[in-house]
Design an enzyme around this catalytic site. Structure first.
Site, mmCIF file in Angstrom:
data_model
loop_
_atom_site.group_PDB
_atom_site.id
_atom_site.type_symbol
_atom_site.label_atom_id
_atom_site.label_comp_id
_atom_site.label_asym_id
_atom_site.label_seq_id
_atom_site.Cartn_x
_atom_site.Cartn_y
_atom_site.Cartn_z
ATOM 1 C CD GLU A 139 37.789 47.919 17.648
ATOM 2 O OE1 GLU A 139 37.775 47.518 16.478
ATOM 3 O OE2 GLU A 139 37.896 49.122 17.956
ATOM 4 C CD GLU A 245 39.427 23.359 57.650
ATOM 5 O OE1 GLU A 245 39.555 22.497 56.753
ATOM 6 O OE2 GLU A 245 39.037 23.095 58.790
#
Length: 312
Positions: A139, A245
């Site tokens: 909250e 890569e």
């Protein structure tokens, strides 16, 4: 998910510094009750407002998870059903809230928490089968500033007279979104399969329907925090895409198994680490690369492209 909120036994004093041993009987009683009634999950609160964890220095920077170093083992002992760990609480402002405030407003302090507490926690728990996920903050609207101008993601006029800010109108939507984004990105980089969420107070602030606005969309969080966790769809290609890569040594804090799992879980067609000869300073050892590949071994989720029939 079928369960309850444990939240706390002793608010802010449950975990770390050998505290769990004094709360254990109550925690286990609740777990047993859930199990006996067919439940499977629970939500607990960890740091709350920084009462006893993580470990802060006198300037408000985080230097560790807890003073006594027991927090991780306590959680490992506790994890018996699906546990969702709520890291912080924004619904109240107590005497230690200044610690949490530092993380919300100072990115250097937030990064110190990520480096010295969150990443070690996530890394230690990533292979625990009963870890359900992380809820960054409960909250946060309790301390949001309503009626504030901003762009689509940060304008909070829609919260006028909604009750938001009941614990103190302290933080902009941008502050809260950045706080969530940085932690969510760190979790996903170090455990690519763990669920991450935020415990919004009301549908007013987590949906664009019925006069509300979702402050926690991926785009809003990324805009605020600048941290991205791109899926293959981000690139808009109507064809398979391989991450061809990459390595851990220059991976910006990612673990090699986290990288492989990210590719698997985010729609990529494959992942090839760099490179097997391991003959340079910017190359992982082949042993490290094997660890990455092993993270995908045996995965067969066809919805993620994990099972492909090759005819050789």
């Amino acid at each position: 998910m079928n369960g309850v909120n444990q939240a706390w036994v002793s608010y802010g004093y449950d975990w770390g510094n050998n505290q769990y041993q004094y709360r254990k009987s109550k925690f286990i009683q609740i777990l047993n009750g859930i199990h006996a009634n067919g439940g499977n999950s629970i939500r607990i609160w960890l740091h709350v407002e920084g009462q006893t964890s993580p470990k802060f220095d006198s300037q408000g920077y985080v230097t560790g998870l807890d003073n006594d170093g027991t927090l991780i083992n306590e959680l490992k002992e506790y994890l018996n059903i699906f546990v969702f760990i709520t890291l912080w609480n924004g619904a109240a402002k107590g005497s230690t809230h200044y610690r949490l405030q530092g993380l919300l407003t100072d990115t250097r302090k937030l990064q110190s928490y990520i480096n010295h507490a969150l990443i070690p926690l996530v890394t230690a728990l990533k292979y625990q089968p009963a870890l359900g996920g992380y809820d960054i903050i409960n909250e946060p609207e309790g301390e949001i500033i309503p009626d504030q101008n901003g762009n689509h993601c940060t304008d909070t006029h829609f919260l006028h007279n909604s009750g938001a800010g009941w614990a103190g109108k302290m933080y902009s939507a941008h502050d809260i979104q950045r706080f969530i984004n940085w932690q969510a990105e760190a979790i996903r980089h170090n455990d690519g399969t763990t669920l991450v969420t935020v415990g919004s107070w009301n549908p007013k602030s987590n949906t664009d329907q019925h006069g509300g606005k979702n402050l926690y969309t991926d785009s809003c969080l990324r805009n605020a925090g600048g941290k991205h966790d791109n899926a293959a769809s981000y690139y808009g290609l109507n064809k398979p895409l391989i991450i061809a890569e990459f390595n851990q040594v220059r991976g910006g804090g990612w673990t090699i198994d986290g990288m492989f799992l990210h590719a698997y879980n985010h729609g990529y067609a494959g992942a090839w680490s760099w490179h097997a000869n391991a003959d340079g300073s910017n190359t992982d050892s082949f042993t490290t690369q094997e660890k990455g590949m092993h993270a995908l071994k045996g995965k067969t989720d066809t919805s993620r492209g994990g099972l492909v029939n090759f005819h050789i």
